[in-house]
Design a protein around this motif. Structure first.
Motif, short mmCIF file in Angstrom:
data_model
loop_
_atom_site.label_atom_id
_atom_site.label_comp_id
_atom_site.label_asym_id
_atom_site.label_seq_id
_atom_site.Cartn_x
_atom_site.Cartn_y
_atom_site.Cartn_z
N GLU A 12 1.09 -1.13 0.05
CA GLU A 12 0.03 -0.07 -0.22
C GLU A 12 1.01 1.31 0.24
O GLU A 12 0.47 2.26 -0.89
CB GLU A 12 -0.77 -0.13 1.20
N ALA A 13 2.06 1.51 0.55
CA ALA A 13 2.74 2.50 0.79
C ALA A 13 3.67 2.49 -0.80
O ALA A 13 3.65 3.56 -1.09
CB ALA A 13 4.20 2.25 1.77
N MET A 14 4.12 1.67 -1.17
CA MET A 14 4.49 1.63 -2.64
C MET A 14 3.54 2.13 -3.60
O MET A 14 3.92 2.93 -4.69
CB MET A 14 5.26 0.26 -3.02
N GLN A 16 1.01 4.36 -2.92
CA GLN A 16 0.96 5.49 -2.68
C GLN A 16 1.91 6.47 -3.23
O GLN A 16 1.69 7.31 -3.69
CB GLN A 16 0.62 5.96 -1.17
N LYS A 17 2.99 5.81 -3.09
CA LYS A 17 4.31 6.60 -3.54
C LYS A 17 4.36 6.65 -5.25
O LYS A 17 4.62 7.51 -5.69
CB LYS A 17 5.83 5.78 -3.33
N ARG A 18 3.85 5.50 -5.71
CA ARG A 18 3.59 5.73 -7.40
C ARG A 18 2.60 6.60 -7.67
O ARG A 18 2.80 7.27 -8.67
CB ARG A 18 3.24 3.99 -7.71
N ARG A 19 1.29 6.55 -7.06
CA ARG A 19 0.56 7.75 -7.24
C ARG A 19 0.84 8.99 -7.17
O ARG A 19 0.63 9.91 -7.90
CB ARG A 19 -0.73 7.30 -6.36
N LEU A 20 1.52 9.40 -6.05
CA LEU A 20 2.41 10.68 -6.05
C LEU A 20 3.29 10.87 -7.11
O LEU A 20 3.40 12.28 -7.52
CB LEU A 20 3.08 10.80 -4.58
N LEU A 21 3.96 9.94 -7.46
CA LEU A 21 4.99 10.38 -8.76
C LEU A 21 4.16 10.70 -9.92
O LEU A 21 4.79 11.46 -10.59
CB LEU A 21 5.84 9.00 -8.82
N PHE A 22 3.12 9.60 -10.20
CA PHE A 22 2.27 9.88 -11.54
C PHE A 22 1.90 11.29 -11.43
O PHE A 22 1.58 11.79 -12.32
CB PHE A 22 1.31 8.61 -11.51
N GLY A 23 1.20 11.67 -10.13
CA GLY A 23 0.73 12.98 -10.01
C GLY A 23 1.78 13.98 -10.48
O GLY A 23 1.35 14.98 -11.15
N SER A 81 6.80 9.97 1.58
CA SER A 81 6.29 8.67 1.18
C SER A 81 7.30 7.75 1.08
O SER A 81 7.39 6.44 1.49
CB SER A 81 5.18 8.90 0.15
N ARG A 82 8.44 8.29 0.32
CA ARG A 82 9.44 7.62 0.06
C ARG A 82 10.34 7.20 1.32
O ARG A 82 10.83 6.11 1.56
CB ARG A 82 10.51 8.38 -0.71
#
Length: 173
Positions: A12-14, A16-23, A81-82
């Motif tokens: 789940e944390a990964m 979330q981190k991926r969503r933030l990066l895509f944003g 997040s990272r």
């Protein structure tokens, strides 16, 4: 034994981190598209056209807004997040320490490796001297703080002073 972390926490944390990066990448794409449009219209203007100043101002405003967006977004959201993902990776591969320690109290919040944690204080007997020392065990700030009671012992599993699992003991110290 009550575990603070489960198998899906890292996944789940990964995500979330991926969503933030895509944003961030989406915002960068919008910025690049806006910059390309403004540049194309500026290039199509005739030489010494007085309306060219507005395209330069628009480009400056767009760049300023992008920079204002980038620093808090990447400097706060993505960085935290990272750091949380990194901590969860260390938990999954790091050495675990098992101990039974009496609880002393709660200290103030702190940040450890970019992650907000609560500090629980435990007494530890010094092997060489006949005195007790205080050990700080960090409890993840996003998890509920365990119901430790002062003077009662707790069985702890920790990795690098970060609490992973605990069990409240019944005996008094």
């Amino acid at each position: 034994m009550e575990r603070l972390y489960h198998d899906l926490d890292l996944l789940e944390a990964m995500k979330q981190k991926r969503r933030l990066l895509f944003g961030f990448l989406f915002a960068t794409g919008l910025y690049a598209a806006g910059l390309a449009v403004l540049l194309a219209f500026y290039i199509l203007l005739p030489y010494h056209d007085p309306s060219g100043v507005w395209y330069i101002v628009g480009t400056s405003v767009l760049t300023g807004l992008y920079i204002i967006f980038c620093f808090p977004y990447m400097g706060i959201s993505y960085k935290r997040s990272r750091a949380y993902c990194k901590m969860l990776k260390f938990i999954s591969v790091g050495l675990k320490e098992y101990s039974v320690l009496p609880f002393e109290g709660i200290d103030d919040w702190t940040t450890r490796d970019g992650v907000d944690v609560n500090v629980a204080l435990f007494s530890v007997k010094n092997v060489k001297k006949d005195e007790t020392m205080t050990r700080q065990i960090y409890v993840d700030g996003e998890k509920d703080f365990p119901a430790f009671k002062e003077g009662k012992s707790a069985r702890l599993i920790s990795q690098g002073n970060l609490l992973i699992a605990y069990e409240l003991a019944e005996e008094e110290v």
